[in-house]
Design a protein around this motif. Structure first.
Motif, PDB file in Angstrom:
ATOM      1  N   PRO A  68       1.103  -1.224   0.470  1.00  0.00           N
ATOM      2  CA  PRO A  68      -0.058  -0.038  -0.242  1.00  0.00           C
ATOM      3  C   PRO A  68       0.956   1.553  -0.048  1.00  0.00           C
ATOM      4  N   PRO A  69       0.531   2.383  -0.331  1.00  0.00           N
ATOM      5  CA  PRO A  69       0.778   3.797  -0.303  1.00  0.00           C
ATOM      6  C   PRO A  69       1.389   3.888   0.943  1.00  0.00           C
ATOM      7  N   THR A  70       0.725   3.609   2.302  1.00  0.00           N
ATOM      8  CA  THR A  70       1.769   3.519   3.746  1.00  0.00           C
ATOM      9  C   THR A  70       2.686   2.716   3.889  1.00  0.00           C
ATOM     10  N   GLY A  71       3.078   1.637   3.072  1.00  0.00           N
ATOM     11  CA  GLY A  71       4.202   1.475   3.158  1.00  0.00           C
ATOM     12  C   GLY A  71       4.195   0.043   3.389  1.00  0.00           C
ATOM     13  N   ALA A  72       4.928  -1.122   3.739  1.00  0.00           N
ATOM     14  CA  ALA A  72       5.135  -2.320   4.093  1.00  0.00           C
ATOM     15  C   ALA A  72       4.479  -2.792   5.278  1.00  0.00           C
ATOM     16  N   LEU A  73       5.199  -1.628   6.040  1.00  0.00           N
ATOM     17  CA  LEU A  73       4.854  -2.111   7.544  1.00  0.00           C
ATOM     18  C   LEU A  73       3.383  -2.302   7.511  1.00  0.00           C
ATOM     19  N   THR A  74       2.710  -1.546   7.096  1.00  0.00           N
ATOM     20  CA  THR A  74       1.371  -1.246   7.098  1.00  0.00           C
ATOM     21  C   THR A  74       0.547  -3.050   7.307  1.00  0.00           C
ATOM     22  N   LEU A  75       0.974  -4.021   6.083  1.00  0.00           N
ATOM     23  CA  LEU A  75       1.034  -4.731   6.152  1.00  0.00           C
ATOM     24  C   LEU A  75       0.903  -5.764   7.602  1.00  0.00           C
ATOM     25  N   LEU A  76       2.195  -5.690   8.077  1.00  0.00           N
ATOM     26  CA  LEU A  76       2.323  -6.504   9.208  1.00  0.00           C
ATOM     27  C   LEU A  76       1.153  -5.839  10.537  1.00  0.00           C
ATOM     28  N   ARG A  77       0.620  -4.331  10.251  1.00  0.00           N
ATOM     29  CA  ARG A  77       0.169  -3.660  11.638  1.00  0.00           C
ATOM     30  C   ARG A  77      -0.803  -4.577  11.364  1.00  0.00           C
ATOM     31  N   ASN A  78      -1.585  -4.681   9.857  1.00  0.00           N
ATOM     32  CA  ASN A  78      -3.447  -4.840   9.996  1.00  0.00           C
ATOM     33  C   ASN A  78      -3.452  -6.593   9.541  1.00  0.00           C
ATOM     34  N   ASP A  79      -2.111  -7.586   9.311  1.00  0.00           N
ATOM     35  CA  ASP A  79      -2.066  -8.682   9.646  1.00  0.00           C
ATOM     36  C   ASP A  79      -2.936  -9.472  10.634  1.00  0.00           C
TER      37      ASP A  79
END
Length: 611
Positions: free
Chosen positions: A379-390
């Motif tokens: 996402p535009p907010t960066g890959a760390l967002t993937l983990l924080r939303n996982d």
């Protein structure tokens, strides 16, 4: 071809220059030790070429640095090899410079007229060291971030100037690193240290040429550079490439290249405890443990500074009687100390279960973020967002608030610190699944450690009902019980049971009828509500039992009439603003915890990754 070559040489003088270089007199016989300067130059050229192409893809910001490296690693054809060549060549270059400096000291090659050559070589080593350290952060993964944060934090140990130097180094007050830190380190890596290395390399070459000419005057034997020394240097360059390729493929083709851990997380709670410096600083890292607190300035700044000063003074020591012997003994003792400290550090980490656990967790997390990136894109907010939303990543961390009472036998990598020493509530592993409900409705298990053994429901109506009504069932009643269990479990709509629920649709419908008819021994609606039948308030509703909405509701407020009401046994309400004295969870966190308990997350198929 001869005409073309003659024209080219006549215009450029390239051929004449090559002949002149080949005829440069070399004092003494051809030597393999003299190949190191050529190999060092070759390695730098390789670094410059690979670095340029990496630069073309790299974007230095906290939301794009890891992502651009991930793109190179996984989507650019040969990108993983390009990055590996750049990474490992830098380490080979540093190793060669260390070896060359040690060789000069041990053989006395740092003495007149080569003092300036020696100092320039030391300068080259310091430039590569600084370039590797600043480059370590640029991938913006957990190890690079945590290690760099620790290194820059040492600046605070310096009296009076430490805080100012920290702000200058990281572009802010710290201790967290950010966008300005990345841009600053990138400028230092590409501009200052790489440019400084090139300048010193040219200066060193000119100084070495002048020193060799002076030594050739009194040499017993003089050998032209071409061909005997030249082919040795060419072979040394091939050895450099071979070593880099061996390092790239040392773990096999499946994991070839440079590991990329998960994106850096600036939250101190998610600090990567297993972060370590590169091999050349592991000994210093271990040495620093001998000096706690403010005394850490000694191993980090004082001792290295003195050693560099002593190294630069060795050409002068070598002039004095026994000076060369002192240089040799001191260098051997220093090497022994560094090797010993490095070995001790690696041995300690290898035998430390907590360290190995942290590495395993991070390896799992880095694999997880790549799975999510393949599935969802970044996402535009960066890959760390993937983990924080996982849910699979965040659920175990959120469950730590529940682990004071509940047990959950999750993957050991996901919950390395959760230990419920005195459980007082049911085990929530596979909650609402058919096996979980089968154990709950088993007279031999309901008061066992997985269910009511440690809570007040041990002597309640539910336990009494199960023991009195479900202990001795005939074959038909057992089949009916299985249908009831299937019906209640189907309310949860668990992702893991989607196929089996669809297959058993008829049995599930029959199970619902058995519950709604309230015929012995399945009089569930005497206490529970189920799709409009039964009463509410004495026991949790079975409508939607174990579903996302049901679990989220009981987490928000277990004392709600839909769940335990006044019968609630100490379970706190985690909804925001319910009780300021209790730990609360946001709506997003409750959703993640709910999905994790239900196993509702994306999972790649081993046979079809990315699907």
């Amino acid at each position: 071809m001869r005409s073309i070559w003659h024209w080219f040489n006549e215009r450029t003088g390239f051929g004449d220059t090559c002949v002149q270089l080949g005829n440069i007199p070399t004092p003494g016989r051809p030597s393999w030790c003299r190949t190191l300067p050529c190999a060092i130059t070759f390695a730098f050229i390789l670094e410059a070429i690979t670095g340029f192409f990496l630069w073309a893809y790299y974007s230095p910001s906290t939301q794009t640095a890891w992502e651009s490296v991930y793109y190179v690693q996984n989507h650019v054809v040969g990108g993983w090899l390009l990055r590996a060549m750049h990474h490992f060549t830098a380490h080979v270059l540093l190793a060669m410079l260390i070896l060359y400096v040690v060789h000069n000291v041990l053989t006395g090659a740092c003495r007149a007229p080569r003092e300036l050559v020696f100092w320039a070589t030391v300068g080259l080593g310091l430039c590569v060291l600084a370039a590797v350290l600043t480059g370590d952060l640029l991938s913006w993964d957990q190890n690079g971030y945590s290690a760099t944060k620790t290194r820059t934090g040492f600046l605070m140990l310096l009296p009076w100037v430490g805080e100012s130097l920290l702000k200058l180094a990281i572009g802010g007050p710290g201790p967290a690193l950010g966008n300005l830190t990345l841009t600053r380190f990138f400028a230092l890596h590409v501009g200052l240290f790489s440019g400084g290395f090139l300048l010193l390399l040219v200066i060193r070459g000119a100084l070495a040429h002048r020193a060799n000419a002076a030594l050739a005057i009194d040499a017993d034997e003089i050998t032209p550079y071409w061909p005997r020394q030249a082919w040795r240097s060419a072979l040394a360059c091939l050895v450099v490439v071979a070593i880099v390729l061996v390092l790239t493929f040392r773990h096999g083709t499946a994991t070839a290249g440079v590991p990329l851990l998960s994106p850096a997380d600036t939250d101190p709670a998610n600090n990567y405890a297993a972060a370590r410096p590169e091999w050349f600083l592991v000994g210093v890292y271990e040495f620093s443990h001998l000096f706690p607190g403010q005394w850490g300035v000694i191993p980090v700044f004082v001792v290295p500074g003195l050693l560099v000063g002593l190294l630069l003074a060795m050409p002068f020591f070598a002039r004095q009687p026994f000076g060369q012997a002192f240089n040799v003994v001191f260098m051997l003792m220093l090497l022994a100390a560094v090797v010993g400290m490095t070995y001790a550090s690696y041995t300690k980490d290898r035998n430390d279960p907590a360290h190995q656990k942290a590495i395993a967790l991070e390896n799992w997390q880095s694999q997880r973020v790549r799975e999510l990136a393949r599935h969802e894109g970044i996402p535009p907010t960066g890959a760390l967002t993937l983990l924080r939303n996982d849910p699979k990543t965040q659920g175990p961390r959120l469950f730590k608030q529940c682990a004071s009472c509940h047990v959950h036998r999750a993957d050991a990598y996901l919950m390395p610190d959760i230990k419920t020493e005195s459980p007082s509530a049911p085990d929530l592993t596979a909650f609402a699944s058919r096996p979980w409900l089968t154990g709950l409705l088993d007279p031999k298990q309901i008061n066992g450690p997985a269910y009511y053994r440690f809570c007040k429901f041990r002597g309640g109506k539910m336990a009494q009902f199960v023991k009195e009504n479900l202990g001795e069932l005939d074959a038909d009643e057992k089949q009916d019980l299985d249908k009831v269990i299937a019906a209640i479990s189907a309310e949860a709509q668990l992702p893991a049971q989607r196929k089996i629920d669809a297959r058993d649709a008829k049995r599930i419908a029959e199970g619902r009828e058995l519950i709604l008819n309230s015929e012995a021994p399945f009089t569930c609606t005497d206490c529970h509500q189920f799709h409009g039948k039964g009463k509410q308030g004495d026991a949790p509703s079975l409508t939607g039992y174990g579903s996302s909405e049901w679990i989220a509701g009981i987490v928000r407020n277990p004392a709600d009439s839909r769940f335990y009401g006044k019968q609630n046994d100490r379970m706190p309400a985690y909804a925001p603003n319910t009780d300021p004295a209790q730990n609360t969870l946001s709506a997003k966190q409750i959703e993640q915890l709910t999905d994790w308990l239900r196993g509702a997350w994306h999972e790649e198929s081993a046979a079809n990754p990315g699907k």
